[in-house]
Design a protein around this motif. Structure first.
Motif, PDB file in Angstrom:
ATOM      1  N   MET A  36      24.945  13.728   3.773  1.00 47.90           N
ATOM      2  CA  MET A  36      24.325  13.231   2.546  1.00 47.90           C
ATOM      3  C   MET A  36      24.899  13.961   1.335  1.00 47.90           C
ATOM      4  SD  MET A  36      21.920  11.029   3.478  1.00 47.90           S
ATOM      5  CE  MET A  36      21.170  10.556   5.054  1.00 47.90           C
ATOM      6  N   VAL A  37      24.881  13.282   0.208  1.00 45.14           N
ATOM      7  CA  VAL A  37      25.204  13.901  -1.076  1.00 45.14           C
ATOM      8  C   VAL A  37      23.935  13.912  -1.920  1.00 45.14           C
ATOM      9  CG1 VAL A  37      26.560  13.764  -3.198  1.00 45.14           C
ATOM     10  CG2 VAL A  37      27.621  13.167  -1.011  1.00 45.14           C
ATOM     11  N   PHE A  38      23.470  15.102  -2.267  1.00 46.61           N
ATOM     12  CA  PHE A  38      22.292  15.243  -3.115  1.00 46.61           C
ATOM     13  C   PHE A  38      22.761  15.459  -4.550  1.00 46.61           C
ATOM     14  CE2 PHE A  38      20.761  16.176   1.081  1.00 46.61           C
ATOM     15  CZ  PHE A  38      19.438  15.726   1.095  1.00 46.61           C
ATOM     16  N   VAL A  39      22.554  14.440  -5.388  1.00 46.01           N
ATOM     17  CA  VAL A  39      22.930  14.494  -6.803  1.00 46.01           C
ATOM     18  C   VAL A  39      21.704  14.965  -7.580  1.00 46.01           C
ATOM     19  CG1 VAL A  39      23.682  13.146  -8.801  1.00 46.01           C
ATOM     20  CG2 VAL A  39      24.601  12.623  -6.524  1.00 46.01           C
ATOM     21  N   ILE A  40      21.777  16.174  -8.131  1.00 43.65           N
ATOM     22  CA  ILE A  40      20.598  16.745  -8.787  1.00 43.65           C
ATOM     23  C   ILE A  40      20.950  17.276 -10.173  1.00 43.65           C
ATOM     24  CG2 ILE A  40      20.959  18.997  -7.661  1.00 43.65           C
ATOM     25  CD1 ILE A  40      17.836  19.234  -7.586  1.00 43.65           C
ATOM     26  N   ASP A  41      20.085  17.037 -11.118  1.00 46.38           N
ATOM     27  CA  ASP A  41      20.249  17.562 -12.476  1.00 46.38           C
ATOM     28  C   ASP A  41      20.408  19.076 -12.411  1.00 46.38           C
ATOM     29  OD1 ASP A  41      19.871  18.445 -15.127  1.00 46.38           O
ATOM     30  OD2 ASP A  41      18.446  16.843 -15.580  1.00 46.38           O
ATOM     31  N   ASP A  42      21.448  19.602 -13.084  1.00 49.54           N
ATOM     32  CA  ASP A  42      21.694  21.044 -12.968  1.00 49.54           C
ATOM     33  C   ASP A  42      20.646  21.906 -13.661  1.00 49.54           C
ATOM     34  OD1 ASP A  42      22.380  20.803 -15.654  1.00 49.54           O
ATOM     35  OD2 ASP A  42      24.502  21.283 -15.369  1.00 49.54           O
ATOM     36  N   VAL A  43      19.684  21.290 -14.331  1.00 44.57           N
ATOM     37  CA  VAL A  43      18.561  22.062 -14.875  1.00 44.57           C
ATOM     38  C   VAL A  43      17.747  22.692 -13.742  1.00 44.57           C
ATOM     39  CG1 VAL A  43      16.851  20.197 -14.945  1.00 44.57           C
ATOM     40  CG2 VAL A  43      16.748  22.016 -16.634  1.00 44.57           C
ATOM     41  N   PHE A  44      17.876  22.138 -12.528  1.00 41.81           N
ATOM     42  CA  PHE A  44      17.127  22.650 -11.383  1.00 41.81           C
ATOM     43  C   PHE A  44      17.918  23.670 -10.562  1.00 41.81           C
ATOM     44  CE2 PHE A  44      15.252  18.345 -11.996  1.00 41.81           C
ATOM     45  CZ  PHE A  44      13.956  18.747 -12.294  1.00 41.81           C
ATOM     46  N   THR A  45      19.065  24.105 -11.074  1.00 39.46           N
ATOM     47  CA  THR A  45      19.873  25.078 -10.339  1.00 39.46           C
ATOM     48  C   THR A  45      19.051  26.327 -10.004  1.00 39.46           C
ATOM     49  OG1 THR A  45      21.919  24.300 -11.372  1.00 39.46           O
ATOM     50  CG2 THR A  45      21.941  26.523 -10.415  1.00 39.46           C
ATOM     51  N   GLY A  97      16.202  13.666 -10.504  1.00 37.51           N
ATOM     52  CA  GLY A  97      16.199  14.031 -11.910  1.00 37.51           C
ATOM     53  C   GLY A  97      15.644  12.907 -12.758  1.00 37.51           C
ATOM     54  N   GLY A  98      16.042  12.889 -14.024  1.00 32.25           N
ATOM     55  CA  GLY A  98      15.615  11.842 -14.941  1.00 32.25           C
ATOM     56  C   GLY A  98      16.533  10.635 -14.881  1.00 32.25           C
ATOM     57  N   GLY A  99      16.444   9.794 -15.907  1.00 30.98           N
ATOM     58  CA  GLY A  99      17.199   8.546 -15.917  1.00 30.98           C
ATOM     59  C   GLY A  99      18.700   8.736 -15.774  1.00 30.98           C
ATOM     60  N   ILE A 137      14.751   9.929  -6.611  1.00 27.30           N
ATOM     61  CA  ILE A 137      13.553  10.772  -6.673  1.00 27.30           C
ATOM     62  C   ILE A 137      13.394  11.200  -8.130  1.00 27.30           C
ATOM     63  CG2 ILE A 137      12.381  12.808  -5.774  1.00 27.30           C
ATOM     64  CD1 ILE A 137      14.462  12.735  -3.443  1.00 27.30           C
ATOM     65  N   PRO A 138      12.663  10.425  -8.945  1.00 23.46           N
ATOM     66  CA  PRO A 138      12.545  10.756 -10.368  1.00 23.46           C
ATOM     67  C   PRO A 138      11.691  11.998 -10.617  1.00 23.46           C
ATOM     68  CG  PRO A 138      11.220   8.821  -9.833  1.00 23.46           C
ATOM     69  CD  PRO A 138      12.007   9.158  -8.606  1.00 23.46           C
ATOM     70  N   THR A 139      12.163  12.841 -11.532  1.00 23.79           N
ATOM     71  CA  THR A 139      11.397  14.010 -11.971  1.00 23.79           C
ATOM     72  C   THR A 139      10.919  13.836 -13.406  1.00 23.79           C
ATOM     73  OG1 THR A 139      13.390  15.149 -12.704  1.00 23.79           O
ATOM     74  CG2 THR A 139      12.692  15.504 -10.429  1.00 23.79           C
ATOM     75  N   LEU A 140      11.238  12.696 -13.996  1.00 22.69           N
ATOM     76  CA  LEU A 140      10.711  12.249 -15.283  1.00 22.69           C
ATOM     77  C   LEU A 140      10.235  10.816 -15.096  1.00 22.69           C
ATOM     78  CD1 LEU A 140      13.502  13.469 -17.743  1.00 22.69           C
ATOM     79  CD2 LEU A 140      11.164  14.346 -17.657  1.00 22.69           C
ATOM     80  N   PRO A 176       4.170  12.092  -8.244  1.00 19.20           N
ATOM     81  CA  PRO A 176       3.710  12.553  -9.557  1.00 19.20           C
ATOM     82  C   PRO A 176       3.707  14.065  -9.721  1.00 19.20           C
ATOM     83  CG  PRO A 176       2.283  10.808  -8.730  1.00 19.20           C
ATOM     84  CD  PRO A 176       3.185  11.199  -7.607  1.00 19.20           C
ATOM     85  N   GLU A 177       3.651  14.805  -8.625  1.00 21.41           N
ATOM     86  CA  GLU A 177       3.671  16.266  -8.730  1.00 21.41           C
ATOM     87  C   GLU A 177       4.961  16.774  -9.368  1.00 21.41           C
ATOM     88  OE1 GLU A 177       3.001  17.854  -4.849  1.00 21.41           O
ATOM     89  OE2 GLU A 177       0.840  17.429  -4.871  1.00 21.41           O
ATOM     90  N   LEU A 178       6.036  15.985  -9.297  1.00 15.79           N
ATOM     91  CA  LEU A 178       7.326  16.406  -9.837  1.00 15.79           C
ATOM     92  C   LEU A 178       7.362  16.365 -11.366  1.00 15.79           C
ATOM     93  CD1 LEU A 178       9.807  14.729  -7.330  1.00 15.79           C
ATOM     94  CD2 LEU A 178       8.741  16.980  -7.224  1.00 15.79           C
ATOM     95  N   LEU A 179       6.352  15.755 -11.995  1.00 14.62           N
ATOM     96  CA  LEU A 179       6.306  15.688 -13.458  1.00 14.62           C
ATOM     97  C   LEU A 179       5.666  16.925 -14.081  1.00 14.62           C
ATOM     98  CD1 LEU A 179       5.231  11.973 -14.124  1.00 14.62           C
ATOM     99  CD2 LEU A 179       7.501  12.913 -13.690  1.00 14.62           C
ATOM    100  N   VAL A 180       5.080  17.776 -13.281  1.00 10.94           N
ATOM    101  CA  VAL A 180       4.413  18.976 -13.802  1.00 10.94           C
ATOM    102  C   VAL A 180       5.451  19.898 -14.452  1.00 10.94           C
ATOM    103  CG1 VAL A 180       3.099  21.038 -13.202  1.00 10.94           C
ATOM    104  CG2 VAL A 180       2.563  18.850 -12.109  1.00 10.94           C
ATOM    105  N   GLY A 181       5.146  20.348 -15.677  1.00  7.96           N
ATOM    106  CA  GLY A 181       6.020  21.299 -16.358  1.00  7.96           C
ATOM    107  C   GLY A 181       7.105  20.694 -17.209  1.00  7.96           C
ATOM    108  N   VAL A 182       7.154  19.376 -17.296  1.00  7.34           N
ATOM    109  CA  VAL A 182       8.151  18.740 -18.170  1.00  7.34           C
ATOM    110  C   VAL A 182       7.824  19.087 -19.626  1.00  7.34           C
ATOM    111  CG1 VAL A 182       9.060  16.533 -18.991  1.00  7.34           C
ATOM    112  CG2 VAL A 182       8.566  16.851 -16.555  1.00  7.34           C
TER     113      VAL A 182
END
Length: 355
Positions: A36-45, A97-99, A137-140, A176-182
């Motif tokens: 698998m390739v997990f494409v993730i926003d680097d803000v979560f590094t 991540g987001g959009g 998997i949206p975080t926004l 929805p738990e992934l939206l906490v702290g935005v």
């Protein structure tokens, strides 16, 4: 006469749904060397969320930067990076991540199975081959990217999405738990993208009962989130985003999104805040929506940037106008078949100058 509408086939919703991702992906891990390739926003590094990813031996963690909105050149570079990591195609691409992160995952999964540059496919139904299996998997919440058939990209000549039924995710996981702290501003701007989807769809000339049903529910949820007080506001906003994306899938967005594309293409302004900046100047087209939007801004103490175009050259302003007016379906939905006589270049230029 009617488009045979496609939709994301598998959807999981609920708090803690993120914990079931491994079970979903295990169904795809078939054959020797499947990865698998997990494409993730680097803000979560190195953040807790990244540590929770169900990575297995051979999987690729692909951190992506979304400080700038996705460019076709960046997509092509990421695809080459995946091919260099493993000449065999992955069995899945997961966007977290987001959009922008989700759009990157869409575009990458498409380009792994289609030749050439991603810029070759900016437009409607140009993709020939189905994408690699891909999950969101949206975080926004608000863009609707998780449900849309578009991967919005800025190319060398235009900002325009890869619009295709093949772009749609195969699976989305809404937790929805992934939206906490935005951060508040980001939460608001992204949520307003959804609100504006609803207004543009419901007031457009392409409106039909399919789109109206989703748009009205999404609008109701947006009002509860941004004008009310609800403990489950994150759950509501995630569903508003989903319904808002569905509301435009069988209709279209309108003037705000068309004009925001010009801002983004020339000034690099992110989509959510670009839509907010633009919408605030469209009281002549969406009077009730803009008035309600301003009440939402006041409630959440949001101040928009001003004078963005004050010192721009005429050439750059004209480029923005050309970008916006090139989005014909959006203007047809907003103003009808005679839109060119209503939204002239002069009127469009004046709107940009006010910003």
């Amino acid at each position: 006469m009617y488009r045979n509408f496609s939709i994301v086939p598998k959807i999981m919703f609920g708090r803690g749904a993120f914990n079931q991702i491994a079970d979903i992906l295990n169904e795809r891990r078939i054959g020797e060397g499947a990865y698998m390739v997990f494409v993730i926003d680097d803000v979560f590094t190195d953040a807790p969320l990244e540590a929770r990813l169900p990575l297995e031996n051979g999987d690729m963690l692909l951190r992506v930067n979304v400080e700038d909105e996705p460019k076709t050149k960046y997509i092509d570079e990421l695809v080459e990076k995946i091919r260099a990591f493993n000449p065999k195609k992955p069995v899945g691409v997961i966007g977290i991540g987001g959009g922008s992160a989700m759009d990157i995952a869409k575009a990458v999964s498409l380009m792994l199975n289609n030749p050439g540059s991603s810029a070759d496919y900016q437009g409607w139904d140009l993709i020939k081959n189905p994408a690699v299996y891909h999950m969101a998997i949206p975080t926004l919440a608000g863009t609707g990217a998780e449900i849309s058939r578009t991967a919005i990209l800025t190319g060398p000549e235009k900002k325009l999405g890869i619009n295709s039924d093949y772009t749609l995710f195969d699976q989305i996981v809404l937790d929805p738990e992934l939206l906490v702290g935005v951060p508040k501003d980001q939460w608001f701007y992204t949520g307003m993208d959804c609100y504006i989807h609803d207004v543009e769809s419901l007031q457009g000339t392409f409106i039909n009962e399919f789109s109206r049903a989703y748009g009205e529910k999404s609008l109701e949820l947006c009002r509860e989130v941004f004008l009310g007080e609800h403990e489950d506001k994150d759950d509501k906003l995630m569903m508003a985003s989903y319904f808002g994306g569905m509301s435009i899938a069988y209709s279209q967005v309108g003037a705000c999104h068309a004009l925001s594309y010009g801002l983004s293409y020339v000034l690099g302004i992110h989509h959510g805040i670009g839509c907010c900046i633009t919408f605030d100047y469209l009281e002549d087209i969406y009077p009730e929506g803009v008035a309600e939007f301003r009440r939402m801004m006041e409630k959440h103490d949001i101040t928009l940037p001003r004078n963005l175009t004050k010192n721009m050259s005429e050439g750059d302003l004209e480029k923005m106008v050309t970008t916006a007016l090139g989005l014909v379906p959006l203007w047809e939905n907003c103003l009808g078949p005679d839109w060119r006589n209503i939204m002239t270049r002069e009127r469009t230029l004046e709107l940009y100058k006010r910003m």
